[in-house]
Scaffold this active site. Structure first.
Site, mmCIF file in Angstrom:
data_model
loop_
_atom_site.group_PDB
_atom_site.id
_atom_site.type_symbol
_atom_site.label_atom_id
_atom_site.label_comp_id
_atom_site.label_asym_id
_atom_site.label_seq_id
_atom_site.Cartn_x
_atom_site.Cartn_y
_atom_site.Cartn_z
ATOM 1 N N ARG A 70 0.711 -1.176 0.029
ATOM 2 C CA ARG A 70 0.039 0.049 0.010
ATOM 3 C C ARG A 70 0.792 1.199 -0.012
ATOM 4 N NH1 ARG A 70 -1.822 0.679 4.370
ATOM 5 N NH2 ARG A 70 -1.342 -1.377 5.494
ATOM 6 N N TYR A 198 -1.788 -3.373 -6.998
ATOM 7 C CA TYR A 198 -1.499 -4.090 -5.486
ATOM 8 C C TYR A 198 -2.488 -4.048 -4.855
ATOM 9 C CZ TYR A 198 -0.319 -5.194 -0.837
ATOM 10 O OH TYR A 198 -0.258 -5.784 0.305
ATOM 11 N N GLY A 200 -4.374 -3.766 -1.409
ATOM 12 C CA GLY A 200 -5.064 -2.625 -0.624
ATOM 13 C C GLY A 200 -5.267 -1.663 -1.612
ATOM 14 N N LYS A 207 -9.563 -2.536 2.070
ATOM 15 C CA LYS A 207 -9.566 -1.297 2.894
ATOM 16 C C LYS A 207 -10.143 -0.240 2.464
ATOM 17 C CE LYS A 207 -6.036 -3.880 4.777
ATOM 18 N NZ LYS A 207 -6.152 -4.494 5.772
ATOM 19 N N HIS A 227 -10.378 -2.595 11.792
ATOM 20 C CA HIS A 227 -9.093 -3.521 11.146
ATOM 21 C C HIS A 227 -8.800 -4.592 12.159
ATOM 22 C CE1 HIS A 227 -4.766 -3.407 9.637
ATOM 23 N NE2 HIS A 227 -5.576 -4.180 8.733
ATOM 24 N N SER A 249 -1.248 -3.819 10.063
ATOM 25 C CA SER A 249 -0.642 -4.952 8.992
ATOM 26 C C SER A 249 0.586 -5.575 9.378
ATOM 27 C CB SER A 249 -0.846 -4.079 7.725
ATOM 28 O OG SER A 249 -1.902 -3.329 7.468
ATOM 29 N N ALA A 250 0.471 -6.815 9.072
ATOM 30 C CA ALA A 250 1.719 -7.693 9.139
ATOM 31 C C ALA A 250 2.097 -7.924 10.661
ATOM 32 C CB ALA A 250 3.082 -7.084 8.172
ATOM 33 N N CYS A 251 1.291 -7.711 11.549
ATOM 34 C CA CYS A 251 1.641 -8.112 12.977
ATOM 35 C C CYS A 251 1.073 -9.428 13.652
ATOM 36 C CB CYS A 251 1.127 -6.908 13.817
ATOM 37 S SG CYS A 251 2.020 -5.270 13.637
ATOM 38 N N LYS A 253 -2.278 -11.020 12.479
ATOM 39 C CA LYS A 253 -3.726 -11.406 12.640
ATOM 40 C C LYS A 253 -3.949 -12.514 12.148
ATOM 41 C CE LYS A 253 -5.535 -7.343 11.062
ATOM 42 N NZ LYS A 253 -4.363 -6.823 10.762
ATOM 43 N N THR A 254 -3.437 -13.001 10.946
ATOM 44 C CA THR A 254 -3.963 -14.299 10.142
ATOM 45 C C THR A 254 -3.341 -15.362 11.011
ATOM 46 O OG1 THR A 254 -3.545 -13.030 8.009
ATOM 47 C CG2 THR A 254 -3.727 -15.547 8.183
ATOM 48 N N ASN A 255 -2.236 -15.118 11.715
ATOM 49 C CA ASN A 255 -1.576 -16.408 12.480
ATOM 50 C C ASN A 255 -2.762 -16.711 13.901
ATOM 51 O OD1 ASN A 255 0.283 -16.912 10.753
ATOM 52 N ND2 ASN A 255 1.757 -15.740 12.104
ATOM 53 N N ASP A 276 -8.930 -10.068 9.277
ATOM 54 C CA ASP A 276 -8.377 -8.543 8.970
ATOM 55 C C ASP A 276 -9.583 -7.507 9.288
ATOM 56 O OD1 ASP A 276 -6.194 -6.938 7.693
ATOM 57 O OD2 ASP A 276 -7.381 -6.946 5.923
ATOM 58 N N ARG A 368 2.148 -12.242 -0.632
ATOM 59 C CA ARG A 368 0.940 -12.440 -0.231
ATOM 60 C C ARG A 368 0.155 -13.835 -0.952
ATOM 61 N NH1 ARG A 368 -1.543 -8.855 3.859
ATOM 62 N NH2 ARG A 368 0.194 -7.259 3.982
ATOM 63 N N ARG A 399 3.242 -4.151 17.622
ATOM 64 C CA ARG A 399 4.693 -4.562 17.697
ATOM 65 C C ARG A 399 5.376 -3.261 18.621
ATOM 66 N NH1 ARG A 399 7.125 -7.975 13.914
ATOM 67 N NH2 ARG A 399 5.346 -8.255 12.426
ATOM 68 N N GLY A 493 1.188 -20.298 18.456
ATOM 69 C CA GLY A 493 0.312 -21.319 19.448
ATOM 70 C C GLY A 493 0.317 -20.731 20.772
ATOM 71 N N ASP A 494 1.319 -20.428 21.324
ATOM 72 C CA ASP A 494 1.431 -20.281 22.749
ATOM 73 C C ASP A 494 0.474 -19.108 22.968
ATOM 74 O OD1 ASP A 494 3.132 -22.235 23.996
ATOM 75 O OD2 ASP A 494 4.615 -21.578 22.462
HETATM 76 O O1 SAT Z 1 -2.689 -4.685 0.739
HETATM 77 S S1 SAT Z 1 -3.714 -4.871 2.031
HETATM 78 O O2 SAT Z 1 -3.752 -3.424 2.650
HETATM 79 O O3 SAT Z 1 -5.088 -5.341 1.698
HETATM 80 C C1 SAT Z 1 -2.981 -5.725 3.302
HETATM 81 C C2 SAT Z 1 -2.724 -4.913 4.836
HETATM 82 O O4 SAT Z 1 -1.879 -4.196 4.377
HETATM 83 O O5 SAT Z 1 -3.121 -5.131 5.721
HETATM 84 MN MN MN Z 2 -4.988 -5.477 7.166
#
Ligand code: SAT
Ligand code: MN
Length: 587
Positions: A70, A198, A200, A207, A227, A249-251, A253-255, A276, A368, A399, A493-494
């Site tokens: 983004r 790209y 986002g 977004k 978010h 982003s990238a902290c 969330k998906t995990n 997300d 991604r 973070r 997991g922890d």
């Molecule tokens: O590229 S996105 O904005 O959809 C992903 C993100 O930065 O959270």
């Molecule tokens: Mn996001």
């Protein structure tokens, strides 16, 4: 596909005249459409077919090298007055934006196909759900939107004859950052994006609509667009409690959304509702209800492994679009942090020869995967429930190597809103710019605010005042480091151990220890069974240092000034209370 909605047809015609495509295609979300587009993309080099025995239905896309994240500095909220956008988002006047972008769109699709994608955000039949229509000249965008949203009939059915849909216009333009703009017109329920392919910047349901436009709609209509991930945490007795988590982003969330509990947590399970975005509304029962408006996951690839996210590893073995990962000679993919060791040779994300001796990373740090939520084995049975799920707890995470304990609980909704409002995080590769720089990121929404931040906090307080059973609010930090610079907490997991404490707090059965910033777990309240975490490390994780906090309080004061003159008095009052408590705690 036959479309009879006159509002939609009129808008398509208007855009057609402006962009002057060779052909207009209405997308219906069918399998035949997917097959046709994939075939076209493969022959045009926009997708590379991966090894179909090992990765059935999987493809690799390489984006332009300067179009991989983004671009926040090129993203604008275009309200009639600057004050409505506020001080934290970039503002452009609607007239300027229209003039600038109209010139860029004029004839931009000459000789190309213009795709019209009606999409639904949220479950079919839900009062939460909203319709958008994206017009784009990118097949890659069409293929991604088909995974990330509900395309075609569900959207058109929800829309009926109404003109109430978000108009999302996207063109790749010439992909130059010089001529790249992502503009939002909240008053007109419109997004105009040009010059980027790209995620986002280009998948406008995500977004742009589901956060920036939706946050504005939410304020008008009395709800929140956030978010946030959404999960159900099931206890051994079968009871499921739902919580949301806001993280930049990238902290992770998906995990966290797909967490697999450690061995000794027999009977515990985490159900994925979303990774997300959450739309949150007060229900008639006085609780806060959530849906995930998306239908798929657009997750960060590097660092994904059987250890960090076994559910994702299983999920992305089929029907997945990979963007900007490395390609191995056998037609499979690789990235930093993969289960397999670095390949002796492969092609990096730009298609260049790569060996372990190479200086640069093989996969782009913001590479991604795009994959349907239906492929996730931890997907919640409530994922599609039009009612949503009732939320018992909200986590705010970011973070931070210092100051912030592993977890602490807010005193109440208002204090919780303050914790979210003052969230600070180190920047990541999800946006262009320097990585690891500390910045304020209120509610992890800094890049996604659709209106003034003070008004946005007020909406949080207003929504809270309508809840008779508000969720409890927690601040978490998986990223605190020790004197050696290493993370103190194992994470992944922890993190279940923290979720358990949170859930137990909601059930009033976990002990806490009061501090000047909130309630941290009592030493023995955090389950450490099967974890080699020494007392000293736990103390360091939970430590609240009043000296560090008095610095934090001063920095917060400065931020609350920068946030503008619409900051709610309740937020300033929470800050004053914190300052007083910290002062008292100083040695
Ligand atoms: O590229 S996105 O904005 O959809 C992903 C993100 O930065 O959270
Ligand atoms: Mn996001």
């Amino acid at each position: 596909m036959e479309i009879s909605n006159q509002h939609l047809l009129a808008w398509v015609e208007e855009v057609r005249r402006l962009c002057k495509p060779e052909q207009v295609v209405m997308c219906d979300g069918s399998e035949a459409e997917r097959e046709r587009l994939v075939k076209e993309c493969v022959s045009a080099g926009e997708l590379i077919a991966l090894n179909q025995d090992k990765l059935p239905g999987c493809y690799l896309h390489r984006s332009a090298p300067h179009d991989v994240a983004r671009t926040e500095q090129l993203t604008f909220v275009c309200t009639p007055t600057r004050a409505e956008t506020g001080t934290l988002a970039n503002w452009m006047s609607p007239e300027d934006a229209r003039t600038k972008l109209t010139a860029l769109y004029d004839g931009a699709m000459r000789g190309r196909v213009m795709y019209v994608i009606p999409f639904l955000m949220g479950p079919p039949g839900s009062t939460f759900s909203k319709v958008g229509v994206e017009i784009t000249d990118s097949r890659y965008v069409v293929l991604n939107m088909r995974i990330m949203t509900r395309v075609g009939a569900p959207a058109l059915q929800h829309l009926g004859d109404s003109g109430d849909f978000t108009r999302c216009l996207h063109s790749l333009g010439d992909l130059s950052p010089e001529r790249r703009f992502i503009c939002h017109f909240p008053q007109d329920n419109t997004v105009w994006s040009v010059g980027s392919g790209y995620g986002g910047n280009a998948l406008l349901g995500k977004k742009c609509m589901a956060l920036r436009i939706a946050s504005y709609l939410g304020r008008k209509e009395g709800w929140l667009a956030e978010h946030m991930l959404v999960v159900g945490v099931q206890r051994p007795d079968g009871k499921v409690r739902y919580l949301t988590g806001a993280f930049p982003s990238a902290c992770g969330k998906t995990n966290l959304a797909m967490l697999v509990p450690p061995q000794n947590f027999a009977g515990w399970k985490v159900w994925t509702v979303g990774d997300d975005i959450a739309w949150l509304r007060p229900g008639p029962d006085g609780r806060l209800w959530a849906v995930n408006p998306e239908a798929g996951f657009f997750g960060v690839v590097p660092g994904t492994s059987s250890k960090t996210n076994p559910n994702a590893m299983e999920m992305i073995r089929r029907n997945t679009i990979y963007t900007n990962v490395a390609l191995r000679p056998d037609g499979t993919v690789w990235w930093e942090g993969h289960d397999d060791p670095p390949p002796e040779r492969c092609l990096d994300w730009q298609g260049r020869e790569w060996t372990p001796a190479s200086k640069e990373k093989a996969a782009h740090p913001n590479s991604r995967f795009t994959v349907s939520a239906t492929q996730c084995r931890s997907i919640s049975p409530e994922f599609d429930n039009p009612r949503g799920v009732p939320i018992d707890a909200i986590l705010f995470g970011a973070r931070r190597r210092d100051t912030i304990p592993l977890v602490f609980e807010a005193r109440n909704w208002q204090h919780g809103t303050f914790l979210g409002a003052t969230l600070t995080s180190e920047t990541t590769a999800a946006a262009t710019g320097a990585v690891g720089v500390l910045r304020r990121d209120p509610m992890a929404m800094l890049p996604f605010l659709g209106y003034d931040v003070g008004d946005y906090w007020q909406n949080w307080l207003d929504v809270g005042s309508r809840l008779t059973r508000p969720p409890r609010v927690f601040r978490v930090n998986w990223f605190r480091t020790g004197p050696d610079g290493n993370f103190l907490w194992p994470g992944f997991g922890d993190n279940m151990r923290v979720l358990k404490w949170v859930i137990d707090r909601c059930d009033d059965r976990a002990a806490g220890s009061e501090t000047c910033i909130g309630t941290v777990p009592a030493r023995n309240a955090l389950d450490r069974q099967g974890l080699d975490l020494k007392d000293a490390a736990l103390d360091a994780l939970l430590r609240v240092d009043p000296v560090e906090w008095s610095q934090a309080v001063s920095a917060q004061a400065e931020f609350l000034v920068n946030a503008g003159d619409r900051v709610p008095p309740a937020i300033r009052a929470e800050h004053a209370r914190l300052a007083a408590r910290v002062r008292e705690a100083l040695p």
